[in-house]
Design a protein around this motif. Structure first.
Motif, PDB file in Angstrom:
ATOM      1  N   THR A   1       0.698  -1.170  -0.052  1.00 41.38           N
ATOM      2  CA  THR A   1      -0.201   0.117   0.055  1.00 41.38           C
ATOM      3  C   THR A   1       0.817   1.292   0.012  1.00 41.38           C
ATOM      4  O   THR A   1       0.508   2.102  -0.580  1.00 41.38           O
ATOM      5  N   ALA A   2       2.131   1.192   0.612  1.00 34.27           N
ATOM      6  CA  ALA A   2       2.891   2.426   0.666  1.00 34.27           C
ATOM      7  C   ALA A   2       3.534   2.567  -0.746  1.00 34.27           C
ATOM      8  O   ALA A   2       3.676   3.643  -1.135  1.00 34.27           O
ATOM      9  N   LEU A   3       3.908   1.430  -1.448  1.00 32.90           N
ATOM     10  CA  LEU A   3       4.379   1.644  -2.523  1.00 32.90           C
ATOM     11  C   LEU A   3       3.083   2.030  -3.672  1.00 32.90           C
ATOM     12  O   LEU A   3       3.779   2.918  -4.335  1.00 32.90           O
ATOM     13  N   ILE A   4       1.925   1.529  -3.536  1.00 31.73           N
ATOM     14  CA  ILE A   4       0.951   2.344  -4.380  1.00 31.73           C
ATOM     15  C   ILE A   4       0.958   3.881  -4.052  1.00 31.73           C
ATOM     16  O   ILE A   4       0.725   4.585  -5.054  1.00 31.73           O
ATOM     17  N   LYS A   5       0.787   4.122  -2.855  1.00 33.10           N
ATOM     18  CA  LYS A   5       0.825   5.562  -2.660  1.00 33.10           C
ATOM     19  C   LYS A   5       2.144   6.404  -3.307  1.00 33.10           C
ATOM     20  O   LYS A   5       1.820   7.469  -3.853  1.00 33.10           O
ATOM     21  N   HIS A   6       3.260   5.710  -2.903  1.00 28.45           N
ATOM     22  CA  HIS A   6       4.507   6.332  -3.458  1.00 28.45           C
ATOM     23  C   HIS A   6       4.485   6.467  -5.055  1.00 28.45           C
ATOM     24  O   HIS A   6       4.682   7.728  -5.524  1.00 28.45           O
ATOM     25  N   SER A   7       3.872   5.413  -5.805  1.00 29.60           N
ATOM     26  CA  SER A   7       3.836   5.528  -7.325  1.00 29.60           C
ATOM     27  C   SER A   7       2.989   6.434  -7.566  1.00 29.60           C
ATOM     28  O   SER A   7       3.378   7.412  -8.602  1.00 29.60           O
ATOM     29  N   ILE A   8       1.840   6.506  -7.075  1.00 26.70           N
ATOM     30  CA  ILE A   8       0.867   7.620  -7.527  1.00 26.70           C
ATOM     31  C   ILE A   8       1.326   9.011  -7.293  1.00 26.70           C
ATOM     32  O   ILE A   8       1.016   9.968  -8.072  1.00 26.70           O
ATOM     33  N   MET A   9       2.030   9.378  -6.184  1.00 30.80           N
ATOM     34  CA  MET A   9       2.282  10.676  -5.648  1.00 30.80           C
ATOM     35  C   MET A   9       3.683  10.989  -6.733  1.00 30.80           C
ATOM     36  O   MET A   9       3.897  12.083  -7.273  1.00 30.80           O
ATOM     37  N   HIS A  10       4.373   9.968  -6.826  1.00 37.16           N
ATOM     38  CA  HIS A  10       5.529  10.148  -8.262  1.00 37.16           C
ATOM     39  C   HIS A  10       4.816  10.515  -9.201  1.00 37.16           C
ATOM     40  O   HIS A  10       5.457  11.530 -10.118  1.00 37.16           O
ATOM     41  N   ARG A  11       3.990   9.970  -9.786  1.00 35.26           N
ATOM     42  CA  ARG A  11       3.505  10.183 -11.088  1.00 35.26           C
ATOM     43  C   ARG A  11       2.754  11.479 -10.945  1.00 35.26           C
ATOM     44  O   ARG A  11       2.897  12.390 -12.035  1.00 35.26           O
ATOM     45  N   LEU A  12       2.100  12.032  -9.923  1.00 35.41           N
ATOM     46  CA  LEU A  12       1.578  13.230  -9.957  1.00 35.41           C
ATOM     47  C   LEU A  12       2.669  14.406 -10.069  1.00 35.41           C
ATOM     48  O   LEU A  12       2.168  15.560 -10.436  1.00 35.41           O
ATOM     49  N   ARG A  13       3.622  14.084  -9.357  1.00 35.14           N
ATOM     50  CA  ARG A  13       4.776  15.249  -9.385  1.00 35.14           C
ATOM     51  C   ARG A  13       5.309  15.215 -10.847  1.00 35.14           C
ATOM     52  O   ARG A  13       5.933  16.157 -11.375  1.00 35.14           O
ATOM     53  N   GLU A  14       5.419  14.094 -11.585  1.00 38.98           N
ATOM     54  CA  GLU A  14       5.755  14.064 -12.978  1.00 38.98           C
ATOM     55  C   GLU A  14       5.131  14.630 -14.160  1.00 38.98           C
ATOM     56  O   GLU A  14       5.262  15.563 -14.796  1.00 38.98           O
ATOM     57  N   ARG A  15       3.556  14.312 -13.820  1.00 44.40           N
ATOM     58  CA  ARG A  15       2.636  14.991 -14.589  1.00 44.40           C
ATOM     59  C   ARG A  15       1.379  15.414 -14.082  1.00 44.40           C
ATOM     60  O   ARG A  15       1.012  14.317 -13.222  1.00 44.40           O
ATOM     61  N   PRO A  16       0.910  16.332 -14.164  1.00 41.83           N
ATOM     62  CA  PRO A  16      -0.536  16.752 -13.285  1.00 41.83           C
ATOM     63  C   PRO A  16      -1.726  15.871 -13.496  1.00 41.83           C
ATOM     64  O   PRO A  16      -1.682  15.764 -14.789  1.00 41.83           O
TER      65      PRO A  16
END
Length: 393
Positions: free
Chosen positions: A222-237
């Protein structure tokens, strides 16, 4: 430390004393001799002799008194009493006082002495082995206890970290949209997770994910999922344009699916992801193996939202689809992980019917629904439980 080859022989009768002493010497024992009870007690000290052999008939005190004093000084010392046939009553009393064995006089066969001493030494060896086994067991229990304490501290730290990753609950967004959740792990850590946030001025995006399994490994996913989503949000809104809303939802599902498959943790997950367009009063959502389906509560009865899609982490693509639901001025949205169904009775269809009834009766209110399902009072949950609610009006 006890000398296991040292014995004390207390016997007044000289022929009997010499016979027993020679028999014991042939068995390899060092024999200390005393001819009276007082002399024997004087020579005795705890830990000095492994075995004491005493006659019941002594010139200065009874053998029972000698036995009693030795047992008071050293309860662990084995005592063998010598008696004649006329002293059977004293033998019984001696055994009650803790004598290890008795020998009847006159002793004419050394095998009798050998048998008695061997039986005592074997018993003493067994006791020593039992003590060593008990000490080892206690040591291992202490190590296990310490290990469990370390694991508990680690789990508690992990739980605090997971709670830190969760959003605030309840949380009020502009436009009157409120998001809230209840997360109850079956263990210290949960394989269920929720998150939500405001994007731009009109889109509230959210998800509920249920990772297979329990405990640390599922919580780390679950922490990996949140990290991946947050990383994508930083890359592209994401969730900033209406015309890209549906593709953004599918991108989140595809991202999580690829992460689960690439990590090779043998984990899969179900997920409900959506975005509320507060300006158009419209819900855009997609499901991936979600069970039970999310429910929408309006002025009428609560209804399951339609939709289907494969779980995440099992297939290259899940054939997910984005659906839309028009929202009235007042509405409630309720999504639950499958652990909620474990709180209900009956087969799957009956449990889903009971859950929908509870959602409808509570009108989608989180606290009322949790009370109706006994979420906070259930003593043992077989699965993690997560309930996500969003509402307006």
């Amino acid at each position: 430390m006890v000398d296991f080859h040292s014995l004390l022989l207390i016997e007044e009768d000289q022929p009997s004393r010499e016979f027993v002493r020679r028999a014991l010497a042939r068995l390899g024992y060092q024999v200390t001799v005393a001819q009276s009870g007082v002399e024997g007690i004087g020579k005795f000290a705890p830990g000095l002799f492994r075995i004491v052999i005493t006659d019941l008939h002594l010139p200065d005190m009874g053998g029972l008194e000698v036995l009693r004093k030795i047992k008071q000084l050293s309860p662990e010392t084995a005592v063998v009493v010598l008696s004649s046939n006329s002293q059977v009553g004293d033998v019984v009393q001696a055994l009650r006082l803790g004598a290890a064995d008795y020998l009847l006089k006159p002793i004419e066969d050394v095998a009798v002495i050998d048998h008695a001493i061997c039986r005592i030494t074997q018993g003493e060896t067994l006791k020593q082995q039992n003590r060593e086994y008990r000490d080892e067991l206690e040591r291992r229990n202490r190590e296990l206890h310490d290990h469990v304490e370390v694991l508990q501290r680690d789990h508690q730290a992990g739980r605090l970290l997971q709670q830190h990753l969760l959003p605030r609950t309840p949380y009020q967004y502009p436009g009157g949209i409120e998001a809230a959740y209840r997360l109850v792990p079956s263990l210290y850590l949960s394989g269920d997770f929720v998150d939500y946030g405001l994007f731009g001025e009109r889109f509230v995006a959210f998800y509920l994910v249920d990772v297979s399994g329990h405990g640390v490994s599922s919580a780390l996913v679950t922490a990996l999922i949140k990290h991946s989503i947050m990383h994508r949000l930083r890359e592209r809104p994401l969730f900033t344009r209406l015309d890209a809303l549906d593709s953004d939802l599918l991108e989140v599902l595809d991202l999580v699916n690829r992460e689960l498959r690439s990590t090779r943790l043998d984990k899969h997950a179900s997920m409900f992801v959506g975005a509320i367009d507060s300006g158009a009063r419209r819900l855009h959502y997609a499901v991936a193996g979600q069970m039970p389906m999310p429910a929408l509560v309006t002025e009428g009865a609560a209804e399951w939202l339609p939709g289907k899609g494969r779980p995440l982490g099992l297939f290259d693509r899940g054939d997910w689809q984005v659906l839309c639901a028009e929202l009235p001025a007042s509405w409630r949205l309720v999504a639950c992980s499958d652990g909620v169904l474990e709180l209900l009775r009956g087969d799957l269809l009956e449990r889903e019917a009971h859950l929908l009834h509870a959602i409808d009766s509570s009108r989608g209110d989180l606290d009322s629904l949790c009370a109706a399902l006994h979420v906070d009072t259930c003593e043992a949950q077989p699965d993690d439980i997560a309930i996500l609610t969003l509402r307006q009006g």
